[in-house]
Scaffold this motif. Structure first.
Motif, mmCIF file in Angstrom:
data_model
loop_
_atom_site.group_PDB
_atom_site.id
_atom_site.type_symbol
_atom_site.label_atom_id
_atom_site.label_comp_id
_atom_site.label_asym_id
_atom_site.label_seq_id
_atom_site.Cartn_x
_atom_site.Cartn_y
_atom_site.Cartn_z
ATOM 1 N N ASP A 1 0.840 -1.190 0.000
ATOM 2 C CA ASP A 1 0.000 0.000 0.000
ATOM 3 C C ASP A 1 0.879 1.245 0.000
ATOM 4 O OD1 ASP A 1 0.293 0.815 3.141
ATOM 5 O OD2 ASP A 1 0.099 -1.349 2.898
ATOM 6 N N VAL A 2 0.333 2.333 -0.527
ATOM 7 C CA VAL A 2 1.063 3.596 -0.539
ATOM 8 C C VAL A 2 0.097 4.728 -0.209
ATOM 9 C CG1 VAL A 2 0.734 3.938 -3.036
ATOM 10 C CG2 VAL A 2 2.652 5.055 -1.861
ATOM 11 N N ASP A 3 0.555 5.650 0.614
ATOM 12 C CA ASP A 3 -0.248 6.793 1.051
ATOM 13 C C ASP A 3 0.462 8.072 0.602
ATOM 14 O OD1 ASP A 3 -1.157 8.990 2.986
ATOM 15 O OD2 ASP A 3 -2.516 7.357 3.516
ATOM 16 N N ASN B 1 3.472 0.536 2.974
ATOM 17 C CA ASN B 1 3.386 -0.685 3.792
ATOM 18 C C ASN B 1 2.929 -0.443 5.230
ATOM 19 O OD1 ASN B 1 4.254 -2.150 1.578
ATOM 20 N ND2 ASN B 1 6.389 -2.145 2.202
ATOM 21 N N VAL B 2 2.049 0.506 5.422
ATOM 22 C CA VAL B 2 1.533 0.795 6.759
ATOM 23 C C VAL B 2 0.293 -0.040 7.079
ATOM 24 C CG1 VAL B 2 0.561 2.584 8.254
ATOM 25 C CG2 VAL B 2 2.470 3.128 6.737
ATOM 26 N N VAL B 3 -0.539 -0.313 6.095
ATOM 27 C CA VAL B 3 -1.854 -0.915 6.325
ATOM 28 C C VAL B 3 -1.774 -2.224 7.092
ATOM 29 C CG1 VAL B 3 -3.852 -1.947 5.186
ATOM 30 C CG2 VAL B 3 -2.934 0.226 4.351
ATOM 31 N N LEU C 1 8.633 -0.694 6.651
ATOM 32 C CA LEU C 1 8.052 0.622 6.390
ATOM 33 C C LEU C 1 8.992 1.457 5.518
ATOM 34 C CD1 LEU C 1 6.855 1.369 10.026
ATOM 35 C CD2 LEU C 1 5.397 0.681 8.100
ATOM 36 N N PHE C 2 8.420 2.168 4.539
ATOM 37 C CA PHE C 2 9.204 3.045 3.671
ATOM 38 C C PHE C 2 8.553 4.422 3.624
ATOM 39 C CE2 PHE C 2 10.599 -1.077 2.388
ATOM 40 C CZ PHE C 2 11.899 -0.916 1.914
#
Length: 350
Positions: free
Chosen positions: A87-89, A132-134, A167-168
């Motif tokens: 995922d990406v925010d 990659n938070v989700v 996490l990135f």
């Protein structure tokens, strides 16, 4: 050390067919000012994992436990030290006054490459991205309505588990201009790290063991790529299954420790994990060994070398008959409490 770089592109096509006359950066109605531009996002995984495993576990003198531990760690960390983005925010903030967010999008990627269409007005932005938070379980993006308050916040608890994803994050000033084809390159760097304790248990006669870690950051400031140390949670490690008897492996994925320099994400690619020892312990490994008579021995291993973002640090140790754990590294401090009880433990300030 190896640097793994894979690129995924996010193509932002701006609808510009009906741009009104006189549109400029100072127009109050920014929704009327749109243009075409492209953003290239690159996940840059800078890690020492391969080098650390070869140095510590895959040597010519490796035991069967070492070989099994290396295989177990590779499997455990394959979804952590990876360039894959689930995922990406994406956030675009104003650069004046209170840095409020002007545009926000979140996407499930499940790929190395993907493309999105964004409709963002001509403007000067501070752009941030987190990936990659989700599915991390412990870390969430909070207070992100303003750029300077956006934080990857870790769950508040005395005792927590380990992070489930690598996490990135990235941040980049963007000046989107009217009527000009533009390309922006955004590099995302890893924000968490990992550590492991490999224990030779042959001849020790121990019944069971649990391992905890402590001394790591609790939050990550997205805007300036720095860490917060509000308190020192105890991180419960995961015990990994070995294909051979005579040993145990415990691993954890977490934020970095304090450093001998300001604690930030690693962006340099030349020896980024070589560091000086601190005067005092920066983080700690705590082993709780249960003997056959039911008594517990506590061993605290105090580490003066920092643990940095993207880094894997492996320590090897020998379990003794009294339940204590003796590290191979002579620079690691050792404190042992025989017949330990939880009420006797006193927190060490790191």
């Amino acid at each position: 050390m190896k640097t793994f770089r894979h690129t995924f592109l996010v193509l932002a096509a701006m609808a510009a067919a009906l741009i009104p006359q006189g549109c400029s950066l100072v127009d109050e109605n920014l929704s009327d000012c749109e243009t075409d531009y492209k953003i290239n996002y690159e996940l840059r995984l800078i890690t020492n994992m391969t080098t650390e495993l070869k140095t510590q576990l895959e040597t010519e003198l490796s035991t069967e436990v070492d070989v099994a531990a290396a295989a177990a760690l590779k499997d455990y960390l394959k979804e952590i030290f990876t360039d894959y983005a689930h995922d990406v925010d994406l956030s675009f903030y104003d650069v004046v006054e209170d840095s409020v967010r002007l545009h926000h999008e979140a996407h499930i990627m499940d790929a190395n490459q993907s493309s999105y269409t964004l409709y963002i007005p001509v403007h000067r932005y501070m752009h941030t991205a987190v990936a990659n938070v989700v599915e991390n379980d412990l870390v969430t993006l909070q207070e992100d309505d303003k750029c300077h308050t956006a934080v990857l916040h870790q769950e508040i608890a005395d005792t927590i588990g380990t992070h489930k994803t690598g996490l990135f994050t990235a941040r980049l000033p963007m000046d989107v201009l009217e009527g000009i084809d533009q390309t922006f390159d955004v590099s995302l760097y890893m924000a968490n790290c990992a550590t492991a304790l490999v224990i030779d248990t042959l001849g020790s006669g121990i019944k069971d063991m649990k391992v905890h870690m402590t001394g790591f950051a609790t939050d990550f400031n997205v805007c300036d790529s720095t860490y917060r140390f509000k308190f020192s949670s105890i991180v419960k490690t995961d015990e990994l299954n070995l294909s051979t008897p005579g040993g145990m492996v415990f691993a954890s994925v977490n934020y970095p420790s304090r450093d001998t320099r300001p604690t930030k994400v690693v962006i340099e690619t030349t020896d980024p994990f070589i560091s000086q020892d601190a005067a005092d312990a920066l983080w700690q490994i705590r082993a709780y060994t249960t003997l056959k008579d039911g008594t517990i021995t506590e061993t605290k291993l105090s580490v003066t070398k920092p643990l940095r973002a993207g880094q894997l640090k492996v320590y090897k140790a020998k379990a003794l008959t009294n339940g204590s754990v003796q590290p191979d590294d002579p620079d690691v401090g050792v404190s042992v409490a025989l017949d330990w009880a939880s009420g006797m433990d006193q927190e060490i300030i790191l």
